[in-house]
Design an enzyme around this catalytic site. Structure first.
Site, PDB file in Angstrom:
ATOM      1  N   ASP A  95       0.827  -1.196   0.000  1.00 50.45           N
ATOM      2  CA  ASP A  95       0.000   0.000   0.000  1.00 50.45           C
ATOM      3  C   ASP A  95       0.866   1.253   0.000  1.00 50.45           C
ATOM      4  O   ASP A  95       1.447   1.616   1.025  1.00 50.45           O
ATOM      5  CB  ASP A  95      -0.921  -0.012   1.220  1.00 50.45           C
ATOM      6  CG  ASP A  95      -1.859   1.186   1.255  1.00 50.45           C
ATOM      7  OD1 ASP A  95      -2.043   1.818   0.197  1.00 50.45           O
ATOM      8  OD2 ASP A  95      -2.401   1.482   2.330  1.00 50.45           O
ATOM      9  N   ASP A 313      -1.559   5.176  -5.811  1.00 55.59           N
ATOM     10  CA  ASP A 313      -1.916   4.367  -4.645  1.00 55.59           C
ATOM     11  C   ASP A 313      -2.081   2.899  -5.028  1.00 55.59           C
ATOM     12  O   ASP A 313      -3.092   2.517  -5.610  1.00 55.59           O
ATOM     13  CB  ASP A 313      -3.211   4.897  -4.024  1.00 55.59           C
ATOM     14  CG  ASP A 313      -3.652   4.093  -2.806  1.00 55.59           C
ATOM     15  OD1 ASP A 313      -2.803   3.390  -2.219  1.00 55.59           O
ATOM     16  OD2 ASP A 313      -4.838   4.161  -2.450  1.00 55.59           O
TER      17      ASP A 313
END
Length: 493
Positions: A95, A313
């Site tokens: 992440d 992201d």
């Protein structure tokens, strides 16, 4: 005299073996077990000393990648980390949209017990690790985390804690611990085994939302953000790894890919500068073009400000576009396709019934500051949903967040490309790439040079596995020479 000659031969053989094959010899102190000191504790102390030795050298640290962007399967990419003493394996989502590494801990409330990803879930127990310690509120690392909203403090027990809420509504809370992370690191083309470094990570004792669902359950989240609590920042400050990391996520049904702490070197990589002083990886998106024609969108929509901007992201599966740009984007794609392609709506999404190849769809370019464009083919903005007769339904994978003008580029766009997050240079680069192939990675060293290594999944790369096997064989040959030489010495005596 004979002993001196033999000693000289052994020394020469040692130097020759090390210089020709980059053999790394690990030396450990042996002592009686009745000293009352745990070996793991002494190894941890040695680890801190070794880090001081290595302050002038950055190593390339490699993590295996599993999972896929395919929402019918995992819908996420994850890797494996080894924490504690003795080390335990934890599968964590990759992440880049958050900072902290956290894993489920013993006595966790709401943590899933099984996973549909065919992985064994684990729980970290600080009491079971001989190198674990709690982080107090007075610890400088906790104070740094407070500044970036990655940590908070409880007045009751002086313990450094955290509470995270994610965009999908899920959340986790817990406390921080410090322990050893074990990883595979490579330098000068050689595999160094049993590398480790102390890192601070979260111990989750409460989870909610999608994090509790078993179908895609994992042990935690590996935040690769640029704040001080991130592992990339921690290892960089210790001189273990460079302040740059790279990934290449495979877009096929099997998924997987590459993730390294180091800079993937590829001639076709183009870079765009990061927007400074932002908590996320924000880039300055200037315009969007379809088939070379800029869309009639005010560039101010993409400007970075509160709740605005363009974020890279890897923790997001799809892609999201600023609400004001959504309709022009959809309309331009629909206008560019032939009338033979039927448009359909599926659950509010713009979809198309395709009976031929996707080549009839236009090319989309996201144009960033610095002259860098991210060129998207149909497979980078369309997702197959189902089949109808002789055709298949493909839907626009770009979504919008009602009431927000934020653009988030997730795995749908990131897959099948090298992405380099150069934190030292404050820029992000990318290039189309077959992520099933190996890559060259650069890690700057103390003398200013760069060492290039053929990196990949160290746990599964044939070339690296063969390389380490040859290293072991050469070491064995050297040991055999020493053994024979010593026998000769005793015979002559």
């Amino acid at each position: 005299m004979v002993a001196a000659v033999i000693l000289f031969i052994v020394t020469v053989l040692s130097a020759a073996a090390i210089s020709s094959s980059h053999v790394t010899l690990t030396l450990e102190r042996a002592f009686p077990s009745n000293h009352g000191v745990e070996l793991s504790y002494l190894k941890a102390l040695d680890s801190f000393r070794h880090q001081r030795f290595l302050q002038s050298t950055n190593y390339v640290v490699d993590f295996p990648v599993k999972g896929s962007f395919d929402t019918s399967k995992a819908g996420l990419y994850f890797t494996k980390v080894n924490l504690g003493t003795p080390p335990r394996e934890f599968y964590v989502q990759i992440d880049t949209g958050s900072d902290v590494l956290w894993v489920s801990c013993a006595s966790c409330n709401g943590c899933p017990q099984t996973s549909g990803l065919q992985i064994q879930l684990n729980y970290f127990d600080p009491q079971s690790s001989s190198t674990s310690s709690f982080i107090s509120c007075s610890d400088q690392r906790c104070k740094n985390g407070v500044q970036s909203s990655d940590s908070s403090c409880s007045g009751r027990n002086n313990q450094c804690t955290y509470i995270f809420q994610y965009g999908d509504g899920s959340g986790t809370s817990g406390y921080y611990v410090s322990d050893l992370m074990h990883f595979a690191s490579i330098t000068e083309g050689s595999l160094l085994s049993n590398s480790s470094a102390p890192v601070v990570f979260g111990c989750s004792n409460q989870q909610s939302g999608d994090l509790t669902k078993s179908d895609r359950a994992i042990d935690g989240i590996f935040g690769f953000g640029q704040q001080g609590m991130s592992v990339i920042s921690q290892l960089s400050s210790q001189g273990i790894a460079p302040r740059v990391f790279s990934h290449c996520l495979k877009g096929d049904s099997n998924g997987g890919g590459l993730l390294v702490l180091g800079e993937i070197v590829e001639p076709n990589i183009i870079y765009s500068p990061l927007v400074p002083s932002q908590p996320h990886y924000n880039l300055n998106l200037l315009s969007i073009s379809v088939n070379g024609q800029n869309l009639p969108i005010d560039s101010a929509i993409f400007a970075t400000s509160n709740n605005r901007g363009t974020i890279i992201d890897s923790g997001t599966t799809l892609a999201y576009i600023a609400e004001e740009a959504y309709n022009p984007f959809i309309n331009a794609i629909t206008a560019a396709i032939p009338q033979s392609v039927r448009t359909v709506l599926s659950r509010g999404n713009q979809c198309y019934l395709v009976t031929t190849s996707l080549d009839v769809f236009p090319q989309v370019s996201l144009n960033f500051a610095g002259g860098a464009s991210l060129v998207l083919g149909p497979q980078d903005y369309l997702i197959k949903q189902n089949y109808i007769g002789d055709g298949s339904v493909w839907c626009i994978g770009f979504q919008k967040i009602p009431g927000q003008d934020v653009t988030i580029l997730g795995d749908l766009v990131l897959k099948d490309r090298i992405f380099v997050y150069d934190l030292a240079g404050q820029r992000i680069g990318w290039a189309n790439y077959d992520c099933s192939l190996s890559v060259n990675v650069s890690a700057s060293t103390g003398n200013g040079r760069s060492e290039f290594v053929n990196a990949g999944d160290l746990s599964g790369s044939t070339s690296l596995r063969d390389g380490s096997h040859k290293l072991i064989n050469r070491s064995g040959i050297f040991a055999l020479f020493v053994h024979i030489t010593l026998i000769c010495y005793f015979v002559f005596l």
